[in-house]
Design a protein around this motif. Structure first.
Motif, mmCIF file in Angstrom:
data_model
loop_
_atom_site.group_PDB
_atom_site.id
_atom_site.type_symbol
_atom_site.label_atom_id
_atom_site.label_comp_id
_atom_site.label_asym_id
_atom_site.label_seq_id
_atom_site.Cartn_x
_atom_site.Cartn_y
_atom_site.Cartn_z
ATOM 1 N N GLU A 232 0.583 -0.972 0.292
ATOM 2 C CA GLU A 232 -0.047 -0.347 -0.253
ATOM 3 C C GLU A 232 0.933 1.328 -0.136
ATOM 4 O O GLU A 232 1.791 0.882 1.134
ATOM 5 C CB GLU A 232 -0.739 -0.103 1.495
ATOM 6 C CG GLU A 232 -1.370 -0.891 1.487
ATOM 7 C CD GLU A 232 -2.444 -0.797 0.048
ATOM 8 O OE1 GLU A 232 -3.555 0.442 0.273
ATOM 9 O OE2 GLU A 232 -3.444 -1.596 -0.599
ATOM 10 N N ARG B 225 0.723 12.143 11.234
ATOM 11 C CA ARG B 225 0.304 11.551 10.195
ATOM 12 C C ARG B 225 0.539 10.822 10.100
ATOM 13 O O ARG B 225 -0.229 10.016 8.952
ATOM 14 C CB ARG B 225 0.642 13.260 8.808
ATOM 15 C CG ARG B 225 0.187 13.057 7.821
ATOM 16 C CD ARG B 225 0.355 13.933 6.417
ATOM 17 N NE ARG B 225 0.870 15.502 7.197
ATOM 18 C CZ ARG B 225 0.135 16.607 6.970
ATOM 19 N NH1 ARG B 225 -1.274 16.125 6.522
ATOM 20 N NH2 ARG B 225 0.413 17.790 7.113
ATOM 21 N N ALA C 162 -2.403 8.774 11.173
ATOM 22 C CA ALA C 162 -3.767 8.686 10.340
ATOM 23 C C ALA C 162 -3.428 7.798 9.109
ATOM 24 O O ALA C 162 -5.267 7.677 9.039
ATOM 25 C CB ALA C 162 -3.706 10.685 10.717
ATOM 26 N N ILE C 163 -2.974 8.097 8.373
ATOM 27 C CA ILE C 163 -2.782 7.381 7.183
ATOM 28 C C ILE C 163 -2.465 5.843 7.686
ATOM 29 O O ILE C 163 -3.446 5.047 6.627
ATOM 30 C CB ILE C 163 -1.889 7.738 6.470
ATOM 31 C CG1 ILE C 163 -1.673 9.397 6.089
ATOM 32 C CG2 ILE C 163 -1.629 6.310 5.381
ATOM 33 C CD1 ILE C 163 -2.979 9.808 5.274
ATOM 34 N N LYS D 156 -4.053 4.399 10.594
ATOM 35 C CA LYS D 156 -5.704 4.502 10.662
ATOM 36 C C LYS D 156 -6.787 3.783 9.492
ATOM 37 O O LYS D 156 -7.028 3.151 9.517
ATOM 38 C CB LYS D 156 -5.931 4.900 11.456
ATOM 39 C CG LYS D 156 -6.935 5.128 12.095
ATOM 40 C CD LYS D 156 -7.525 5.975 12.738
ATOM 41 C CE LYS D 156 -8.754 6.297 13.147
ATOM 42 N NZ LYS D 156 -9.083 8.028 13.648
ATOM 43 N N LYS D 157 -6.613 4.968 8.509
ATOM 44 C CA LYS D 157 -7.328 5.202 7.667
ATOM 45 C C LYS D 157 -6.506 4.167 6.530
ATOM 46 O O LYS D 157 -8.083 3.373 6.177
ATOM 47 C CB LYS D 157 -6.967 6.346 7.317
ATOM 48 C CG LYS D 157 -7.637 7.083 5.964
ATOM 49 C CD LYS D 157 -7.406 9.017 5.199
ATOM 50 C CE LYS D 157 -8.833 8.944 3.930
ATOM 51 N NZ LYS D 157 -7.761 9.486 3.169
ATOM 52 N N SER D 158 -5.803 4.027 5.406
ATOM 53 C CA SER D 158 -5.663 3.135 4.894
ATOM 54 C C SER D 158 -5.324 1.748 5.403
ATOM 55 O O SER D 158 -5.776 1.117 4.244
ATOM 56 C CB SER D 158 -3.681 3.716 3.838
ATOM 57 O OG SER D 158 -4.460 5.146 3.479
ATOM 58 N N SER E 57 -8.317 -0.022 8.926
ATOM 59 C CA SER E 57 -9.810 0.365 8.729
ATOM 60 C C SER E 57 -9.761 -1.027 7.314
ATOM 61 O O SER E 57 -10.887 -1.538 7.376
ATOM 62 C CB SER E 57 -10.073 1.024 8.462
ATOM 63 O OG SER E 57 -9.946 1.934 6.982
ATOM 64 N N TYR E 58 -8.513 -0.733 6.291
ATOM 65 C CA TYR E 58 -8.772 -2.287 5.494
ATOM 66 C C TYR E 58 -8.451 -3.848 5.748
ATOM 67 O O TYR E 58 -9.322 -4.592 5.831
ATOM 68 C CB TYR E 58 -8.450 -1.820 4.311
ATOM 69 C CG TYR E 58 -8.969 -0.221 2.725
ATOM 70 C CD1 TYR E 58 -10.126 -0.577 3.268
ATOM 71 C CD2 TYR E 58 -8.235 0.560 3.091
ATOM 72 C CE1 TYR E 58 -10.929 0.158 2.295
ATOM 73 C CE2 TYR E 58 -9.198 1.685 2.194
ATOM 74 C CZ TYR E 58 -9.948 1.428 1.800
ATOM 75 O OH TYR E 58 -10.360 2.295 1.630
ATOM 76 N N TYR F 86 -4.230 1.915 19.293
ATOM 77 C CA TYR F 86 -5.050 0.656 17.908
ATOM 78 C C TYR F 86 -4.802 -0.457 18.526
ATOM 79 O O TYR F 86 -5.392 -1.515 18.105
ATOM 80 C CB TYR F 86 -4.145 1.666 16.938
ATOM 81 C CG TYR F 86 -5.038 3.290 17.187
ATOM 82 C CD1 TYR F 86 -6.534 3.251 16.602
ATOM 83 C CD2 TYR F 86 -3.814 3.311 16.558
ATOM 84 C CE1 TYR F 86 -6.749 4.304 16.400
ATOM 85 C CE2 TYR F 86 -4.688 5.299 16.605
ATOM 86 C CZ TYR F 86 -5.927 5.187 16.287
ATOM 87 O OH TYR F 86 -6.147 6.473 16.261
#
Length: 183
Positions: free
Chosen positions: A105, A116, A119-120, A122-124, A127-128, A155
């Motif tokens: 990824e 940052r 955050a990335i 966690k988001k990318s 979550s997937y 997390y």
């Protein structure tokens, strides 16, 4: 006949196999003559390089070692690429790779700050693919700081490993103490 047998037995990409493995290669390629089996057996038996090496014994074999089973998306390696010339304000690329499936990824970022990055991730990633057990990174300041480590703990990432950059032994992953559900 000699050149055909030479090609299917002795070329560097073929492997110097015995006659029982060389004959099917000859036949699959469409070559056939009356004494193909006998000629192949004699050719392999008398081939100089094979005779000098001798037969392969247990001493020549690699020992089998037990592989540790880990689940997909269980271990992620993360690193930054850059600093590149600015393209739409982005100068860095965050690369995250699963060590089992080699799934990669990538995310373009304007800077390489630890907040940052979390955050990335966690988001990318989280979550997937779910929260990994282990995160592996180099010793960069964007991965080895209090904010990043506290966020990983928050997390649920159990381990954060730091490898030596460009170290060939870490390219295949780490030996972890926790076994997967499969092992």
């Amino acid at each position: 006949m000699e050149s055909i047998l030479e090609a299917f037995h002795a070329y560097p990409v073929v492997g110097h196999y015995a006659s029982d493995r060389t004959i099917p290669k000859v036949l699959q390629s469409g070559y056939y003559w009356l004494m193909v089996y006998k000629d192949t057996y004699d050719f392999v038996k008398k081939y100089d390089q094979c005779q000098r090496q001798g037969s392969i014994t247990k001493q020549h074999e690699m020992p089998m070692t037990k592989m540790m089973g880990v689940e997909l998306f269980y271990i992620w390696g993360i690193d930054f690429m850059g600093m590149f010339l600015s393209s739409y304000g982005y100068k860095y690329i965050l690369v995250a790779m699963d060590y089992v499936s080699k799934w990669v990824e990538t995310v373009a970022l304007a800077d390489d700050e630890g907040k940052r990055v979390v955050a990335i991730l966690k988001k990318s990633i989280f979550s997937y693919f779910g929260v990994p057990w282990t995160s592996i990174s180099d010793g960069g300041s964007n991965f080895c700081n209090k904010v990043f480590q506290d966020s990983l703990i928050k997390y649920g990432v159990k381990q954060q490993k730091v490898d030596t950059s460009y170290h060939p032994q870490t390219s295949g992953g780490f030996k972890l103490r926790k076994q997967s559900n499969f092992g």
